[in-house]
Design an enzyme around this catalytic site. Structure first.
Site, PDB file in Angstrom:
ATOM      1  N   GLY A   1     -56.518  -1.701  44.233  1.00 47.39           N
ATOM      2  CA  GLY A   1     -56.341  -2.934  44.997  1.00 47.39           C
ATOM      3  C   GLY A   1     -55.155  -3.734  44.480  1.00 47.39           C
ATOM      4  O   GLY A   1     -54.956  -3.828  43.278  1.00 47.39           O
TER       5      GLY A   1
ATOM      6  N   ASP B   1     -60.178  -1.322  37.139  1.00 53.15           N
ATOM      7  CA  ASP B   1     -61.036  -0.368  36.450  1.00 53.15           C
ATOM      8  C   ASP B   1     -60.726   1.097  36.812  1.00 53.15           C
ATOM      9  O   ASP B   1     -60.593   1.950  35.926  1.00 53.15           O
ATOM     10  CB  ASP B   1     -62.475  -0.737  36.876  1.00 53.15           C
ATOM     11  CG  ASP B   1     -63.504   0.061  36.150  1.00 53.15           C
ATOM     12  OD1 ASP B   1     -63.573  -0.091  34.923  1.00 53.15           O
ATOM     13  OD2 ASP B   1     -64.220   0.842  36.804  1.00 53.15           O
TER      14      ASP B   1
ATOM     15  N   ASP C   1     -60.301  -9.831  41.141  1.00 50.81           N
ATOM     16  CA  ASP C   1     -61.743 -10.033  40.954  1.00 50.81           C
ATOM     17  C   ASP C   1     -62.170 -10.515  39.556  1.00 50.81           C
ATOM     18  O   ASP C   1     -63.315 -10.933  39.380  1.00 50.81           O
ATOM     19  CB  ASP C   1     -62.498  -8.728  41.265  1.00 50.81           C
ATOM     20  CG  ASP C   1     -62.194  -8.205  42.661  1.00 50.81           C
ATOM     21  OD1 ASP C   1     -61.940  -9.041  43.549  1.00 50.81           O
ATOM     22  OD2 ASP C   1     -62.208  -6.983  42.854  1.00 50.81           O
TER      23      ASP C   1
ATOM     24  N   ARG D   1     -65.882  -8.034  44.835  1.00 50.79           N
ATOM     25  CA  ARG D   1     -66.661  -6.804  44.648  1.00 50.79           C
ATOM     26  C   ARG D   1     -68.008  -7.147  44.010  1.00 50.79           C
ATOM     27  O   ARG D   1     -68.716  -7.959  44.549  1.00 50.79           O
ATOM     28  CB  ARG D   1     -65.863  -5.776  43.835  1.00 50.79           C
ATOM     29  CG  ARG D   1     -64.717  -5.201  44.656  1.00 50.79           C
ATOM     30  CD  ARG D   1     -63.656  -4.599  43.781  1.00 50.79           C
ATOM     31  NE  ARG D   1     -64.032  -3.317  43.265  1.00 50.79           N
ATOM     32  CZ  ARG D   1     -63.546  -2.158  43.701  1.00 50.79           C
ATOM     33  NH1 ARG D   1     -62.674  -2.148  44.684  1.00 50.79           N
ATOM     34  NH2 ARG D   1     -63.909  -1.027  43.169  1.00 50.79           N
TER      35      ARG D   1
ATOM     36  N   THR E   1     -55.929  -7.342  39.138  1.00 48.64           N
ATOM     37  CA  THR E   1     -57.047  -7.354  40.084  1.00 48.64           C
ATOM     38  C   THR E   1     -57.526  -8.784  40.254  1.00 48.64           C
ATOM     39  O   THR E   1     -57.734  -9.496  39.269  1.00 48.64           O
ATOM     40  CB  THR E   1     -58.207  -6.432  39.635  1.00 48.64           C
ATOM     41  OG1 THR E   1     -59.359  -6.732  40.423  1.00 48.64           O
ATOM     42  CG2 THR E   1     -58.586  -6.609  38.184  1.00 48.64           C
TER      43      THR E   1
ATOM     44  N   ARG F   1     -55.021   4.317  47.161  1.00 49.90           N
ATOM     45  CA  ARG F   1     -56.223   4.865  46.539  1.00 49.90           C
ATOM     46  C   ARG F   1     -56.100   6.375  46.722  1.00 49.90           C
ATOM     47  O   ARG F   1     -55.950   6.853  47.842  1.00 49.90           O
ATOM     48  CB  ARG F   1     -57.477   4.299  47.185  1.00 49.90           C
ATOM     49  CG  ARG F   1     -57.602   2.796  46.911  1.00 49.90           C
ATOM     50  CD  ARG F   1     -59.034   2.320  46.917  1.00 49.90           C
ATOM     51  NE  ARG F   1     -59.186   1.125  46.098  1.00 49.90           N
ATOM     52  CZ  ARG F   1     -59.066  -0.135  46.555  1.00 49.90           C
ATOM     53  NH1 ARG F   1     -58.776  -0.350  47.809  1.00 49.90           N
ATOM     54  NH2 ARG F   1     -59.225  -1.153  45.726  1.00 49.90           N
TER      55      ARG F   1
ATOM     56  N   ASP G   1     -62.981  -8.678  37.187  1.00 46.02           N
ATOM     57  CA  ASP G   1     -64.196  -7.877  36.986  1.00 46.02           C
ATOM     58  C   ASP G   1     -64.089  -6.875  35.840  1.00 46.02           C
ATOM     59  O   ASP G   1     -64.844  -5.909  35.789  1.00 46.02           O
ATOM     60  CB  ASP G   1     -64.566  -7.151  38.298  1.00 46.02           C
ATOM     61  CG  ASP G   1     -63.455  -6.214  38.769  1.00 46.02           C
ATOM     62  OD1 ASP G   1     -62.338  -6.268  38.219  1.00 46.02           O
ATOM     63  OD2 ASP G   1     -63.711  -5.416  39.693  1.00 46.02           O
TER      64      ASP G   1
HETATM   65  P1  ADP Z   1     -58.791  -0.354  40.949  1.00 48.41           P
HETATM   66  O1  ADP Z   1     -57.827   0.192  39.956  1.00 48.41           O
HETATM   67  O2  ADP Z   1     -58.309  -1.584  41.643  1.00 48.41           O
HETATM   68  O3  ADP Z   1     -60.190  -0.482  40.382  1.00 48.41           O
HETATM   69  P2  ADP Z   1     -59.637   2.071  42.391  1.00 48.41           P
HETATM   70  O4  ADP Z   1     -61.015   2.078  41.827  1.00 48.41           O
HETATM   71  O5  ADP Z   1     -59.468   2.357  43.831  1.00 48.41           O
HETATM   72  O6  ADP Z   1     -58.879   0.692  42.162  1.00 48.41           O
HETATM   73  O7  ADP Z   1     -58.779   3.113  41.547  1.00 48.41           O
HETATM   74  C1  ADP Z   1     -57.406   3.283  41.778  1.00 48.41           C
HETATM   75  C2  ADP Z   1     -57.013   4.725  41.639  1.00 48.41           C
HETATM   76  O8  ADP Z   1     -57.211   5.163  40.277  1.00 48.41           O
HETATM   77  C3  ADP Z   1     -57.828   5.725  42.456  1.00 48.41           C
HETATM   78  O9  ADP Z   1     -57.404   5.820  43.794  1.00 48.41           O
HETATM   79  C4  ADP Z   1     -57.572   7.019  41.705  1.00 48.41           C
HETATM   80  O10 ADP Z   1     -56.315   7.560  42.021  1.00 48.41           O
HETATM   81  C5  ADP Z   1     -57.559   6.542  40.250  1.00 48.41           C
HETATM   82  N1  ADP Z   1     -58.919   6.715  39.693  1.00 48.41           N
HETATM   83  C6  ADP Z   1     -60.017   6.000  39.960  1.00 48.41           C
HETATM   84  N2  ADP Z   1     -61.110   6.473  39.329  1.00 48.41           N
HETATM   85  C7  ADP Z   1     -60.678   7.565  38.636  1.00 48.41           C
HETATM   86  C8  ADP Z   1     -61.321   8.520  37.784  1.00 48.41           C
HETATM   87  N3  ADP Z   1     -62.623   8.457  37.513  1.00 48.41           N
HETATM   88  N4  ADP Z   1     -60.554   9.475  37.244  1.00 48.41           N
HETATM   89  C9  ADP Z   1     -59.228   9.544  37.509  1.00 48.41           C
HETATM   90  N5  ADP Z   1     -58.563   8.695  38.306  1.00 48.41           N
HETATM   91  C10 ADP Z   1     -59.270   7.705  38.867  1.00 48.41           C
END
Ligand code: ADP
Length: 356
Positions: free
Chosen positions: A13, A105, A129, A173, A127, A74, A131
């Site tokens: 995000g 995260d 949030d 979230r 982010t 994503r 969070d």
């Molecule tokens: P944010 O970083 O805002 O929490 P996301 O949860 O969508 O957003 O994660 C962003 C990107 O990080 C994902 O689209 C993916 O490419 C990578 N990612 C997320 N979770 C994992 C994971 N468990 N292992 C490896 N890469 C991950």
């Protein structure tokens, strides 16, 4: 020098202040004789070999811009061995020695994976949030809250004219901090957050009593995570309030509006300091860290530790999560989580206390 070239990316995000972080990474690196490649579109850019060299001039003026000029995505493919292999090939091809990953995260999970595959990575928060349990502050939080507060001020004007209750849903979230902080800052009569069970009867009673005493406008803020993500509990709550108090009520969902806009001073400052520190940590041969702000100080925290403390705070610990830590560290973690929960409860009580 160990690093000659690093990559920087924004993922997940978006958040106001991400551009300021990229700028700080680029300029700190260049200042230390390190080249910087911007990875376009988060981890997707690593997989698709979408990278470009960033000069000092490429980041001119971006400090004042919301969103992320490096774009974000994503990317589930990055979680697969095939996706990782393509990402590593891009790093090898461009001689990317290390990466600064800006996001939340999920982004840090990707960062850990990269570190485990031989590309040292440092995380910088981005982010709205707030969070990420391990840090008091995430870049973007302040701008998002100021945007919400400005909108609630508008809703107050019209609420006062018509004697209405405005129930407003805000992002966050599973974290209610945007809702909680903005509820205090905008003089809300009630707030609903995922961390604390919401007492509908008490809210209705408070509004009815205050209306009888002459109060005309009522602001209620609802965090999007209440009652389950995407359930729009606030819409239901507005109906209940109207039915049971007679005060006309309107539901407003702020949605993505609060993700954009010019970053505030607070976010530009945090982003600049955190981005710069990320490069300094790499120069010190460190990796798999996220730059956190704790008690107004910037502190690097091990990413795995940040995942563990996050699960502890959310009561989602799994077997083995704490195996890597000493009794003393675990006690410290528990203490940290308890203080954070107590702080949230205190602020929640303050909303009710000041709703007169
Ligand atoms: P944010 O970083 O805002 O929490 P996301 O949860 O969508 O957003 O994660 C962003 C990107 O990080 C994902 O689209 C993916 O490419 C990578 N990612 C997320 N979770 C994992 C994971 N468990 N292992 C490896 N890469 C991950």
């Amino acid at each position: 020098m160990k690093f000659r070239k690093i990559g920087v990316l924004t993922s997940g995000g978006d958040a106001p202040g991400m551009n300021a972080s990229i700028r700080a990474v680029v300029r700190t690196a260049l200042d230390n004789g390190i080249e910087v490649l911007g990875v376009v579109g988060g981890y997707r850019g690593l997989i698709d070999d979408n990278v470009r060299k960033l000069t000092s001039r490429d980041v001119s003026g971006v400090i004042a811009l919301g969103g992320t000029f490096l774009l974000t995505d994503r990317c589930d493919e990055f979680k697969t061995p095939e996706g990782m292999a393509k990402a590593l090939e891009t790093c090898r091809k461009h001689e990317i020695d290390a990466i600064v990953a800006i996001g939340g995260d999920g982004t840090f999970r990707g960062a850990t994976d990269l570190t485990n595959h031989g590309i040292p990575t440092i995380g910088v928060t981005g982010t709205i949030d707030n969070d990420i349990t391990a840090t008091d502050y995430t870049v973007g939080f302040d701008t998002a809250m100021n945007t919400v507060t400005g909108i609630i001020d508008c809703l107050r004007d019209t609420g006062e004219s018509h004697a209405r209750c405005m129930v407003t849903e805000v992002m966050g979230r599973h974290c209610g901090e945007i809702a909680l902080y903005t509820a205090i800052a905008s003089g809300a009569v009630a707030v609903a957050i995922p961390e604390i069970e919401f007492d509908v009867d008490a809210c209705v009673k408070r509004i009815a009593e205050l209306r009888a005493a002459g109060k005309r406008n009522f602001q209620v803020i609802v965090s999007e995570g209440v009652g389950g993500y995407h359930s729009h509990f606030g819409e239901e709550l507005a109906k209940i309030i109207e039915e049971r108090t007679g005060v006309e009520s309107r539901f407003n969902c702020l949605g993505h509006i609060v993700r954009g806009g010019q970053p505030t001073l607070r976010d530009r400052l945090a982003a600049s300091c955190m981005g710069s520190m990320a490069v300094e940590l790499l120069l010190q041969d460190k990796s798999n860290l996220v730059v956190c702000e704790l008690n107004s100080e910037l502190v690097p925290v091990d990413i795995n530790y940040s995942f563990a403390i996050d699960r502890m705070y959310k009561n989602k610990l799994k077997d083995g999560d704490l195996d890597a830590y000493t009794e003393e560290q675990i006690a410290e973690m528990r203490d940290f989580c308890a203080r954070k929960s107590a702080h949230i409860k205190e602020l929640y009580s303050l909303v009710e206390e000041l709703a007169k």
